[in-house]
Design an enzyme around this catalytic site. Structure first.
Site, PDB file in Angstrom:
ATOM      1  N   HIS A 106       0.836  -1.196   0.000  1.00 38.61           N
ATOM      2  CA  HIS A 106       0.000   0.000   0.000  1.00 38.61           C
ATOM      3  C   HIS A 106       0.866   1.239   0.000  1.00 38.61           C
ATOM      4  CE1 HIS A 106       0.606  -1.411   4.140  1.00 38.61           C
ATOM      5  NE2 HIS A 106       0.660  -0.125   4.487  1.00 38.61           N
TER       6      HIS A 106
ATOM      7  N   HIS B  53       0.839   5.173   1.074  1.00 35.31           N
ATOM      8  CA  HIS B  53       0.135   6.178   1.872  1.00 35.31           C
ATOM      9  C   HIS B  53       0.193   7.527   1.162  1.00 35.31           C
ATOM     10  CE1 HIS B  53       0.166   3.973   5.885  1.00 35.31           C
ATOM     11  NE2 HIS B  53       1.138   3.340   5.271  1.00 35.31           N
TER      12      HIS B  53
HETATM   13  P1  5GP Z   1       1.449   0.315   7.438  1.00 34.12           P
HETATM   14  O1  5GP Z   1       1.817   0.583   8.873  1.00 34.12           O
HETATM   15  O2  5GP Z   1       1.397  -1.170   7.145  1.00 34.12           O
HETATM   16  O3  5GP Z   1       2.320   1.052   6.436  1.00 34.12           O
HETATM   17  O4  5GP Z   1       0.019   0.924   7.220  1.00 34.12           O
HETATM   18  C1  5GP Z   1      -1.167   0.213   7.405  1.00 34.12           C
HETATM   19  C2  5GP Z   1      -2.274   1.220   7.460  1.00 34.12           C
HETATM   20  O5  5GP Z   1      -3.491   0.560   7.273  1.00 34.12           O
HETATM   21  C3  5GP Z   1      -2.360   1.970   8.792  1.00 34.12           C
HETATM   22  O6  5GP Z   1      -2.261   3.364   8.562  1.00 34.12           O
HETATM   23  C4  5GP Z   1      -3.730   1.555   9.331  1.00 34.12           C
HETATM   24  O7  5GP Z   1      -4.382   2.608  10.030  1.00 34.12           O
HETATM   25  C5  5GP Z   1      -4.474   1.147   8.085  1.00 34.12           C
HETATM   26  N1  5GP Z   1      -5.481   0.125   8.267  1.00 34.12           N
HETATM   27  C6  5GP Z   1      -5.346  -1.041   8.942  1.00 34.12           C
HETATM   28  N2  5GP Z   1      -6.492  -1.754   8.882  1.00 34.12           N
HETATM   29  C7  5GP Z   1      -7.359  -1.026   8.132  1.00 34.12           C
HETATM   30  C8  5GP Z   1      -8.700  -1.246   7.713  1.00 34.12           C
HETATM   31  O8  5GP Z   1      -9.332  -2.261   8.026  1.00 34.12           O
HETATM   32  N3  5GP Z   1      -9.292  -0.281   6.966  1.00 34.12           N
HETATM   33  C9  5GP Z   1      -8.605   0.860   6.602  1.00 34.12           C
HETATM   34  N4  5GP Z   1      -9.286   1.753   5.857  1.00 34.12           N
HETATM   35  N5  5GP Z   1      -7.340   1.102   6.981  1.00 34.12           N
HETATM   36  C10 5GP Z   1      -6.716   0.166   7.731  1.00 34.12           C
END
Ligand code: 5GP
Ligand code: ZN
Length: 115
Positions: A101, A103
């Protein structure tokens, strides 16, 4: 696609995420725990666990994710002020969801260096 991956579920439309854009290859939706006034995640529909799994054949997909983020920033009216795009990869990168993903963070000044 995997059954239990949360972002595969988002891509299949099985969650109530606020989707801002979707097409054949990517889905963009608002982060559930926003770290800025605008916090959008751009994911490939195909399950790719981390940036570390990306192959040369995935370069067009990665480019499409970045272009989608840039276009969304314009559509959200934040491109002029500016924004930040982030890929977190694995443990030291702070990755918590293992479906690739990008951001998009916008709506406030970002700090550097990141924590
Ligand atoms: P990472 O830390 O892996 O780069 O980012 C994961 C992101 O996914 C976090 O910002 C978290 O808030 C978001 N996230 C986790 N679970 C969900 C979900 O079920 N729905 C949405 N919309 N965001 C999620
Ligand atoms: Zn997945």
């Amino acid at each position: 696609m995997t059954q239990d991956c949360i972002f595969c579920r988002v891509a299949r439309g099985e969650t109530d995420s606020e989707v801002l854009h979707q097409d054949e290859h990517v889905v963009a939706f608002r982060d559930i725990a926003p770290q800025a006034p605008h916090h959008v995640l751009i994911i490939p529909r195909r399950h790719i666990a981390t940036l570390d799994e990306l192959g040369p054949e995935d370069a067009p997909l990665a480019g499409h994710m970045i272009h989608t983020a840039a276009r969304l920033a314009r559509d959200l009216g934040v491109a002029g002020e500016g924004y930040r795009l982030v890929f977190n990869c694995n443990r030291h990168g702070g990755q918590t969801v293992f479906h690739l993903h990008l951001h998009l963070l916008a709506g406030r000044p970002m700090h550097w260096p990141p924590g």
